[in-house]
Design a protein around this motif. Structure first.
Motif, PDB file in Angstrom:
ATOM      1  N   HIS A 152       0.766  -1.242   0.048  1.00 55.38           N
ATOM      2  CA  HIS A 152       0.090   0.085  -0.036  1.00 55.38           C
ATOM      3  C   HIS A 152       0.848   1.307  -0.017  1.00 55.38           C
ATOM      4  N   ALA A 153       1.861   1.154   0.910  1.00 56.85           N
ATOM      5  CA  ALA A 153       2.594   2.767   0.978  1.00 56.85           C
ATOM      6  C   ALA A 153       3.633   2.670   0.090  1.00 56.85           C
ATOM      7  N   GLY A 192       2.532   2.564  -3.512  1.00 63.81           N
ATOM      8  CA  GLY A 192       2.827   4.103  -3.010  1.00 63.81           C
ATOM      9  C   GLY A 192       3.404   5.036  -3.997  1.00 63.81           C
ATOM     10  N   ARG A 203       0.898   5.879  -6.515  1.00 59.60           N
ATOM     11  CA  ARG A 203      -0.179   6.858  -5.868  1.00 59.60           C
ATOM     12  C   ARG A 203       0.395   8.509  -5.899  1.00 59.60           C
ATOM     13  N   CYS A 204       1.827   8.474  -5.628  1.00 57.42           N
ATOM     14  CA  CYS A 204       2.293   9.609  -5.632  1.00 57.42           C
ATOM     15  C   CYS A 204       2.345  10.251  -7.388  1.00 57.42           C
ATOM     16  N   ALA A 257      -0.470  10.356  -0.312  1.00 56.33           N
ATOM     17  CA  ALA A 257       0.522   9.326  -0.569  1.00 56.33           C
ATOM     18  C   ALA A 257       1.977   9.384  -0.184  1.00 56.33           C
ATOM     19  N   GLU A 287       2.726   9.078   3.434  1.00 53.53           N
ATOM     20  CA  GLU A 287       2.650   7.583   3.925  1.00 53.53           C
ATOM     21  C   GLU A 287       3.938   6.742   3.340  1.00 53.53           C
ATOM     22  N   LEU A 288       4.234   7.053   2.095  1.00 49.24           N
ATOM     23  CA  LEU A 288       5.477   6.394   1.481  1.00 49.24           C
ATOM     24  C   LEU A 288       6.497   6.732   2.335  1.00 49.24           C
TER      25      LEU A 288
END
Length: 307
Positions: free
Chosen positions: A170-171, A175, A178-179, A191, A194-195
């Protein structure tokens, strides 16, 4: 125009967050009597892209287990003109990955992604989910492996490995996408935070542990490695994951060098293909198509001094 192009390569939710579609072929290889996909040398084939971190996982496990003689590999490359994976040479009468998917399942209308574990006996896709393929490669072909003693998913560590995998997927693994594929500032910042929170956590963990689950290399390390290998070269700049480079982390940087220097792993890594495919094909993120000259990956050969 940017929103239209991004919607094609990166499906999003209403908040502008990138949503990765699920894989649709989820069969396994085993000796179970009712399973049509039995282990055999030469029967199965991997289709991969050298730039793809998900496909790279399968190459790393194949190499670590010593399955080169049992499972063949063919390379696909992304086509910036067509937006699909194309083969370097025809495979099963197909010149593109979508054609291979149609051969396996004529009614298929989902995404055509690598990696693909192909059954040459039945001309179909066994699995196209990297997380499941590496589990198959770890356990299903030991009688044909050069290193059958290597178990990257031992029973006593499965719970710990799965916990790391969930967090890292996820991260970190997803991730970075997601960025890079975020379509709102809020989605990007969420994102990104969290990363790097998880990267900081992993760096702290590695201060007292050679690998994620102790002194034993596992599938959790493989899944993290293929993202770390690409991080400084593409995710740091192109995907705006630029709070910190992996080589700037004391423990994560050395850990990356440790994994890269394991026998056979470096042979699966092609940083030039990674840069070419990411910078050359993601037009919305890099309209000019300019491919950077760096970074110098020879630093991965420096001593890691890990325990």
């Amino acid at each position: 125009m940017w929103n239209v192009m991004m919607s094609r390569i990166a499906p999003r939710n209403r908040s502008g967050e990138y949503i990765r579609p699920a894989s649709q072929f989820n069969y396994t290889v085993s000796t179970a009597e009712d399973n049509p996909y039995q282990p055999a040398a030469g029967r199965y084939h991997l289709y991969v892209g050298l730039s793809c971190p998900w496909a790279h996982r399968t190459l790393v496990v194949r190499s670590l287990k010593g399955l080169q003689n049992a499972i063949g590999v063919s390379i696909a490359s992304p086509s910036s003109d067509e937006g699909i994976w194309v083969f370097d040479r025809p495979e099963e009468g197909c010149t593109t990955l979508p054609q291979l998917y149609q051969l396996a399942k004529p009614s298929y209308n989902g995404r055509c992604t690598v990696p693909v574990l192909w059954d040459k006996q039945t001309n179909t896709i066994v699995n196209n989910e990297s997380a499941e393929i590496i589990v198959i490669l770890n356990s299903a072909f030991n009688e044909f492996a050069q290193h059958p003693e290597l178990n990257l998913y031992p029973e006593e560590l499965k719970e710990t490995i799965d916990r790391w995998n969930d967090k890292i997927y996820h991260a970190v693994n997803n991730g970075v996408y997601r960025c890079g594929f975020a379509q709102t500032q809020t989605a990007y910042e969420t994102a990104c935070d969290e990363l790097f929170a998880v990267l900081d956590e992993i760096d702290e963990k590695l201060a007292s542990s050679r690998y994620l689950c102790g002194e034993i290399l596992t599938l959790a390390d493989v899944r993290l490695f293929t993202t770390l290998f690409r991080f400084d070269a593409v995710y740091y700049g192109l995907f705006k994951c630029n709070k910190k480079r992996i080589q700037d982390y004391q423990n994560l940087g050395a850990y990356l060098r440790d994994l890269y220097q394991l026998p056979g792993v470096a042979d699966t890594c092609d940083v030039e293909a990674v840069k070419r495919d990411y910078y050359g094909n993601l037009f919305p993120l890099n309209p000019g198509g300019i491919i950077p000259k760096g970074p110098d990956v020879t630093n991965l050969l420096k001593p890691h001094n890990r325990f």
